[in-house]
Design a protein around this motif. Structure first.
Motif, short mmCIF file in Angstrom:
data_model
loop_
_atom_site.label_atom_id
_atom_site.label_comp_id
_atom_site.label_asym_id
_atom_site.label_seq_id
_atom_site.Cartn_x
_atom_site.Cartn_y
_atom_site.Cartn_z
N ARG A 77 4.06 -6.17 4.43
CA ARG A 77 3.56 -4.08 4.40
C ARG A 77 5.27 -3.94 4.29
NH1 ARG A 77 0.41 -6.56 8.56
NH2 ARG A 77 2.09 -6.59 10.24
N ILE A 78 5.66 -4.32 4.64
CA ILE A 78 7.51 -3.39 4.30
C ILE A 78 7.66 -3.37 3.03
CG2 ILE A 78 9.98 -3.54 5.10
CD1 ILE A 78 9.44 -5.02 7.35
N LEU A 79 7.67 -4.57 2.48
CA LEU A 79 7.62 -4.08 0.59
C LEU A 79 6.83 -3.35 0.06
CD1 LEU A 79 9.67 -5.05 -1.63
CD2 LEU A 79 7.49 -7.50 -2.04
N ALA A 80 5.98 -2.89 0.87
CA ALA A 80 4.78 -2.56 0.03
C ALA A 80 4.64 -0.70 0.23
CB ALA A 80 3.52 -2.72 0.20
N ALA A 81 5.33 -0.78 1.46
CA ALA A 81 5.65 0.43 1.54
C ALA A 81 7.07 1.21 0.97
CB ALA A 81 6.08 0.56 3.89
N ILE A 82 8.17 0.28 0.56
CA ILE A 82 9.52 0.79 -0.22
C ILE A 82 8.71 0.99 -1.04
CG2 ILE A 82 11.41 -0.84 0.01
CD1 ILE A 82 11.65 -1.73 1.73
N LEU A 83 7.94 0.11 -1.94
CA LEU A 83 7.24 0.15 -3.45
C LEU A 83 6.68 1.32 -3.43
CD1 LEU A 83 5.81 -2.95 -4.56
CD2 LEU A 83 8.16 -2.62 -4.76
N SER A 84 6.27 1.87 -2.76
CA SER A 84 5.83 3.08 -2.48
C SER A 84 6.18 4.23 -2.21
CB SER A 84 3.87 3.21 -0.59
OG SER A 84 3.63 4.66 -0.80
N SER A 177 1.43 7.63 -2.04
CA SER A 177 1.63 8.37 -0.78
C SER A 177 1.06 9.20 -0.92
CB SER A 177 2.67 8.73 -1.46
OG SER A 177 2.62 9.59 -1.95
N GLY A 178 -0.05 9.92 -1.71
CA GLY A 178 -1.27 10.94 -1.95
C GLY A 178 -2.21 10.08 -1.70
N LEU A 179 -3.88 11.05 -2.34
CA LEU A 179 -4.94 10.33 -1.97
C LEU A 179 -4.89 9.37 -3.34
CD1 LEU A 179 -6.78 13.55 -1.45
CD2 LEU A 179 -6.55 12.16 -0.08
N GLY A 180 -6.09 8.35 -3.07
CA GLY A 180 -6.16 7.94 -3.80
C GLY A 180 -6.11 6.00 -3.56
N GLY A 181 -6.29 4.96 -4.19
CA GLY A 181 -5.72 3.83 -4.14
C GLY A 181 -4.73 3.35 -3.84
N PRO A 182 -3.91 1.64 -3.88
CA PRO A 182 -2.97 1.96 -4.32
C PRO A 182 -2.99 1.44 -6.36
CG PRO A 182 -4.32 -0.04 -3.78
CD PRO A 182 -4.88 0.73 -3.59
N ARG A 183 -1.69 1.45 -6.38
CA ARG A 183 -1.32 1.84 -7.88
C ARG A 183 -1.11 0.01 -8.46
NH1 ARG A 183 2.04 4.61 -12.47
NH2 ARG A 183 1.04 3.37 -14.59
#
Length: 286
Positions: A77-84, A177-183
């Motif tokens: 989760r931390i890595l995903a937030a940093i990537l986001s 960060s906005g609308l839509g699913g993950p890339r």
């Protein structure tokens, strides 16, 4: 190696808001920064847990925290937030390179139970395999065009590269960060001849991802022997593979951590968690 050299103030400013909050009941967490520094020091130096410097706190705290956060998915989760955040700043190069590397296993990595503990995503073989070089683990990864890891997956050392390709690609999930699913879909995937298979090319074609994968000589000969039935050769840009050095540089960055270049953990869960921590620090440092 001091704590200051492992996690700088600028890096911690990006990591601190993503750390788990103190529990509502019970004891508060020990200092998160010190604990992360302890885990990073252990894997950067490949030292035994009991040799952890006193100023980094009890080794039991760091070891338990590594496993606990691996089980509940905190590291991912931390890595995903940093990537986001990096994606929001347009800081991810979506020309992705895929490859693998073998990490020799220390004798202390052997001896765990044959079956993973219930409730954990631990493979039965603990991602340990025996080949001519002895016990080893293979790390499959995808890197962006700036030599930073996007997805990681561990298997036994004798496992092939192609069967793990879809697992690596499934690990690429960058929340928006906005609308839509993950890339989840890069623009281009670069890989070497080990990944040249109909299944992989079909997988990328279904997802509208450009594949830059050279064909090995035996596949070319087989296609030519079939004549027209062999079909057309897959498209290939001879200049594009020059960018594939990014994944090699990414592997070199990870293997600067001696505890990742040589596995000492009995659990694949712990080794993969340390890989995620290294990826977190690579992204925050950049």
């Amino acid at each position: 190696m001091s704590l200051r050299l492992l996690i700088t103030d600028a890096m911690w400013d990006r990591i601190e808001p993503l750390m788990p909050a103190d529990p509502v009941r019970g004891r508060r967490w020990a200092d998160h920064r010190r604990t992360l520094g302890a885990i990073a020091w252990k894997y950067r130096t490949c030292s035994p847990w009991r040799d952890l410097p006193r100023e980094l706190g009890p080794f039991q705290t760091a070891r338990k925290r590594l496993i606990r956060w691996a089980v509940d998915g905190t590291w991912e989760r931390i890595l995903a937030a940093i990537l986001s955040a990096a994606d929001s700043a347009d800081d991810i190069g979506w020309t992705v390179s895929v490859d693998s590397t073998v990490c020799c296993a220390h004798q202390h990595a052997a001896g765990a139970r044959k079956k993973g503990a219930p409730g954990r995503s631990e493979p039965d073989d603990h991602a340990l395999g025996r080949s001519r070089g002895g016990l080893s683990t293979k790390v499959h990864l995808a890197s962006d065009s700036h030599a930073r890891p996007l997805a990681l997956h561990v298997t036994a050392g004798q496992a092939g590269d192609a069967p793990a390709f879809e697992a690596v690609m499934a690990g690429i999930r960058v929340p928006r960060s906005g609308l839509g699913g993950p890339r989840t879909r890069p623009t281009t995937v670069l890989a070497d001849r080990a990944y040249s298979s109909r299944a992989i090319r079909a997988h990328l074609r279904r997802r509208a991802i450009r594949a830059v994968i050279p064909q090995p000589a035996d596949q070319i000969r087989h296609r030519l022997r079939q004549g027209q039935a062999g079909g057309r050769p897959p498209g290939f840009d001879p200049e594009a593979p020059k960018e594939r050095n990014t994944v090699e540089r990414c592997i070199a960055r990870l293997k600067q951590w001696r505890g990742l270049a040589m596995r000492t953990d009995k659990l694949a869960l712990a080794h993969e968690a340390a890989l995620h921590l290294a990826a977190i620090l690579i992204w925050t440092r950049s």
